[in-house]
Design an enzyme around this catalytic site. Structure first.
Site, PDB file in Angstrom:
ATOM      1  N   ASP A  52       0.565  -0.958   0.172  1.00 42.16           N
ATOM      2  CA  ASP A  52      -0.124   0.500   0.017  1.00 42.16           C
ATOM      3  C   ASP A  52       1.289   1.384  -0.291  1.00 42.16           C
ATOM      4  OD1 ASP A  52      -1.977   1.846  -0.238  1.00 42.16           O
ATOM      5  OD2 ASP A  52      -3.206   1.223   2.012  1.00 42.16           O
TER       6      ASP A  52
HETATM    7  C1  BGC Z   1      -5.027   2.887  -0.621  1.00 43.67           C
HETATM    8  C2  BGC Z   1      -5.157   2.185  -1.369  1.00 43.67           C
HETATM    9  C3  BGC Z   1      -5.281   2.829  -2.756  1.00 43.67           C
HETATM   10  C4  BGC Z   1      -3.813   3.587  -2.204  1.00 43.67           C
HETATM   11  C5  BGC Z   1      -3.873   4.516  -3.740  1.00 43.67           C
HETATM   12  C6  BGC Z   1      -4.045   3.993  -0.375  1.00 43.67           C
HETATM   13  O1  BGC Z   1      -4.092   4.975   0.708  1.00 43.67           O
HETATM   14  O2  BGC Z   1      -5.250   2.590   1.301  1.00 43.67           O
HETATM   15  O3  BGC Z   1      -6.156   1.411  -1.083  1.00 43.67           O
HETATM   16  O4  BGC Z   1      -5.707   1.481  -3.153  1.00 43.67           O
HETATM   17  O5  BGC Z   1      -4.144   4.670  -1.492  1.00 43.67           O
HETATM   18  O6  BGC Z   1      -4.659   5.501  -3.707  1.00 43.67           O
END
Ligand code: BGC
Length: 745
Positions: A304
């Site tokens: 993530d």
């Molecule tokens: C989120 C993810 C997301 C990523 C990219 C993160 O803050 O937890 O779900 O895919 O950002 O936007």
């Protein structure tokens, strides 16, 4: 070393879309903004602008097989990977283990994640974008929120949703889509409840599998997230989920397991949180152990964004393959030192790169142009968004036959509510800029037709709204909550999350007192308290219904379509009734330690176990018609694979309608404590008036099993199994009891 540059065409409408994207992402609460303001620190690896996309797309990005044997598409992905790997320098291998664009995450352009390829070898650049509710890249089809897909109890619908996102991704140059999000709704306070598939592992698994099949069927690569036990936004970067092995296997892992085993998902996103003391990205037991060894995942595991990874050697050795959105811990420099010092073996690097390349070969990334040719069927996708919303809409209550409305008998309708003429969605990374929108007011106005006067009031002044309601034949009150990534809800009441919309409970009460034909339409991401429930005859949960929400709501209210949804989460009567209420050590945790001490008693399992009466139970949802169940028969399935239940379902009303037939199992308590019931199978059927159909439900061996910690495998206890078939977890219409193993019942 020279890295490749994208050859993607410029996106049209880029600047407006960029702007909207940033606004959308940054729009939420003060907390969210505060977190985002730390982003530069999180992305310490540098803030160089992303590579500017230019030039025409090439067909086939690999090159000539005569010079580059791995470009020969007749070879298997494994063969091609080994040929290519053998040609790569160690430095080139390092370079594939980290992303290259820290900015795209805020704009979605050219993608919200980019991992540059290597021109010398014909390795294409990989582009990533969110979207569980649609593609987060400029304007796209905004589908209903994922919770609505779960409410549809329909993997085929989820497949259609995945297909829409996959098609738009491929046509817009995106290879990997960060979706679906299959974390379990452990507490309805969770800020991302709207983005997940409810509180039941089987439902989440089947919905997720449908979505992934649809998305990957279009050639895009799904990225199932957030592995694992990522169930709250409070302290989301550091929370330590303390969860026992059985609970992990039975509640939090099944949707990931199904994504890997049944849907062949290409990539898995490793969550921010810790599990049992270790960051997931450093948790060798969970990543190399459970995910890769036990479940047989052959794709790659990426982090993530920003705070999931906090080390080089520990993460690499645990099985983290790709750091996103930009290489810091996995920068070539960091990896070089780790390998030179013996902390990371070159074979660990090879394995990560092998997984990335193999997945790219498997999904044809080397062999096609970045963009699929062809126009996006914007209208067709919009229609799909509408149908999906209709299928997820839950009619919670319908006394005195207030619904469906009959336009030919109405003179006037009052549409009331602060966002009744707005487009409502969840916030954060799953927020989509819709290609078009239809608000509830617009949809109702259109459907009611010219002969019905539709009056609108925002409801900010409840007394005025009550007057408007009193003068109309029917009052429709649209109320909402405001869920977003980054922040949990502080409480479960409507106005709790969003004081800007005023006292919505007071508004409902005022309108209901003024007009006995009041219909409440909820646009919420998860359960809310309804202190006024007894005062209104009809309640609809529309979730965040996507860009066609207004049309879907209108069609449902006027009976053009039967409400297709059933609750994927329990609606409690009181704040204190949820599985984590009154237990700060469970949620939000103490000193960032969240003890999952409720074990497998999550969602309805908790309410059933403790005899708590919910406001609306899991699986509940009314139709405009009625159904009778006859002749339940349960037998042992062939080859010992569980049980097969068949039941006759009859439409006993006078309209075509949809029923979700649900089979729950009550397992014997012989070896471990068991919830009174667990969902074991479901099937959605649409029947004409008077029509009867025999519905078959397979309760697989797995659905009768428990995770046997001592034996490290799934076991079926000897004993008597109750099979309960019905219309919700609390509306059982027929039951039977059968022995398994050395038992007599
Ligand atoms: C989120 C993810 C997301 C990523 C990219 C993160 O803050 O937890 O779900 O895919 O950002 O936007």
């Amino acid at each position: 070393m020279r890295r490749g540059r994208s050859t993607a065409p410029q996106e049209s409408g880029g600047s407006t879309a960029n702007c909207l994207g940033v606004v959308g992402y940054v729009r939420s609460s003060i907390v969210e903004r505060a977190v985002l303001s730390l982003a530069p620190l999180l992305l310490v690896a540098g803030l160089a602008p992303p590579p500017v996309a230019s030039g025409p797309a090439s067909t086939g990005r690999c090159g000539d097989p005569a010079e580059r044997p791995w470009c020969d598409a007749r070879l298997t992905p494994d063969e091609r990977t080994e040929l290519l790997l053998a040609e790569m320098t160690l430095e080139e291998r390092f370079s594939l283990m980290g992303g290259d664009d820290p900015i795209g995450v805020f704009t979605g352009e050219p993608a919200n994640g980019t991992s540059e390829g290597i021109e010398r070898l014909g390795i294409p650049t990989l582009f990533f974008n969110d979207g569980p509710a649609g593609l987060r890249k400029g304007r796209a089809t905004a589908l209903p929120a994922p919770v609505s897909l779960a409410a549809a109890f329909d993997p085929t619908g989820a497949r259609r949703a995945g297909g829409v996102v996959g098609d738009e991704a491929r046509k817009r140059g995106i290879d990997v889509v960060h979706a679906p999000a299959v974390n379990i709704v452990r507490t309805p306070l969770g800020g991302r409840s709207f983005e997940y598939y409810g509180e039941d592992p089987l439902l989440a698994a089947r919905t997720g599998v449908g979505f992934i099949r649809g998305l990957q069927g279009e050639g895009a690569i799904a990225n199932v997230k957030h592995y694992v036990a990522n169930n709250q936004e409070t302290d989301r970067f550091v929370t330590n989920a303390i969860v026992d092995e059985r609970t992990l296997r039975e509640i939090y892992l099944p949707a990931f397991e199904a994504a890997v085993v049944d849907a062949g998902v290409g990539t898995v996103m490793l969550a921010y949180n810790r599990v049992n003391g270790r960051k997931v990205t450093e948790n060798a037991e969970l990543v190399n152990g459970v995910l890769k060894r036990d479940l047989g995942f052959t794709g790659f595991a990426l982090t993530d964004y920003g705070m999931a990874q906090v080390s080089t050697a520990d993460a690499a050795n645990a099985g983290t393959d790709l750091e996103m959105p930009r290489a810091f811990w996995f920068s070539p420099e960091a990896l070089r030192v780790a390998v030179a010092s013996g902390q990371v073996s070159p074979s660990v690097v090879d394995e990560a790169v092998r997984r990335i390349l193999r997945t790219m070969f498997r999904f044809g990334v080397f062999d096609r142009a970045r963009d699929d040719p062809g126009e996006i069927d914007v209208e067709g996708h919009s229609r799909a968004a509408r149908r999906l919303a209709e299928q997820g809409m839950v009619l919670l209550k319908n006394d005195r036959g207030v619904l469906p409305l009959d336009a030919s008998r109405l003179r006037s309708v009052a549409v009331i509510g602060p966002e009744s003429d707005e487009y409502r969605s969840g916030g954060g990374s799953s927020r989509v800029e819709p290609s078009s929108t239809v608000t509830p007011l617009e949809g109702i106005r259109r459907r009611a037709g010219d002969d019905v006067e539709v009056v609108h009031d925002t409801g900010y002044v409840p007394q005025r709204a009550a007057q408007v309601a009193a003068a109309a034949d029917v009052a429709i009150v649209v109320v909402n909550d405001d869920q977003t990534e980054f922040v949990d809800e502080a409480c479960l009441s409507l106005q709790c999350g969003d004081p800007t919309n005023g006292d919505q409970d007071g508004l409902v009460r005022a309108v209901a007192a003024a007009n006995p034909r009041t219909v409440v339409v909820l646009e919420t991401g998860s359960p809310v308290l309804m202190p006024w429930e007894a005062e209104v005859p009809a309640i609809v949960e529309a979730w965040y219904p996507g860009q066609e929400g207004g049309n879907a709501i209108a069609r449902m209210l006027f009976g053009d379509v039967d409400p297709g949804g059933r609750l994927p989460v329990t609606f409690p009567r009181e704040e204190g009734d949820t599985p984590t209420s009154g237990h700060p050590e469970r949620y939000p945790g103490i000193a960032a330690n969240a003890s999952y001490s409720e074990g497998v008693f999550v969602g309805y399992r908790h309410y059933d176990e403790h005899g708590i009466e919910p406001l609306f139970p899991f699986g509940h949802g009314l139709s405009y018609t009625t159904f009778a169940y006859h002749d339940l028969r349960v037998r042992h399935a062939p080859r010992g694979d569980g049980l097969v239940a068949t039941v006759q379902v009859e439409n006993t009303g006078d309209r075509t309608g949809t029923e979700v037939v649900q089979a729950y199992v009550g397992k014997p308590e012989a070896e471990v404590a068991q919830p009174p019931t667990s969902l074991a199978a479901f099937r959605k059927v649409t029947l004409d008036p008077g029509e009867r159909r025999r519905v078959t439900l397979h309760l697989t061996r797995r659905s009768l099993s428990y995770w046997d910690v001592a034996r490290d495998r799934w076991s079926v206890a000897d004993g008597c199994y109750d099979v309960l078939v019905g219309s919700s977890s609390r509306d059982v219409r027929a039951r039977d009891r059968l022995p398994l193993g050395a038992a007599a019942c």
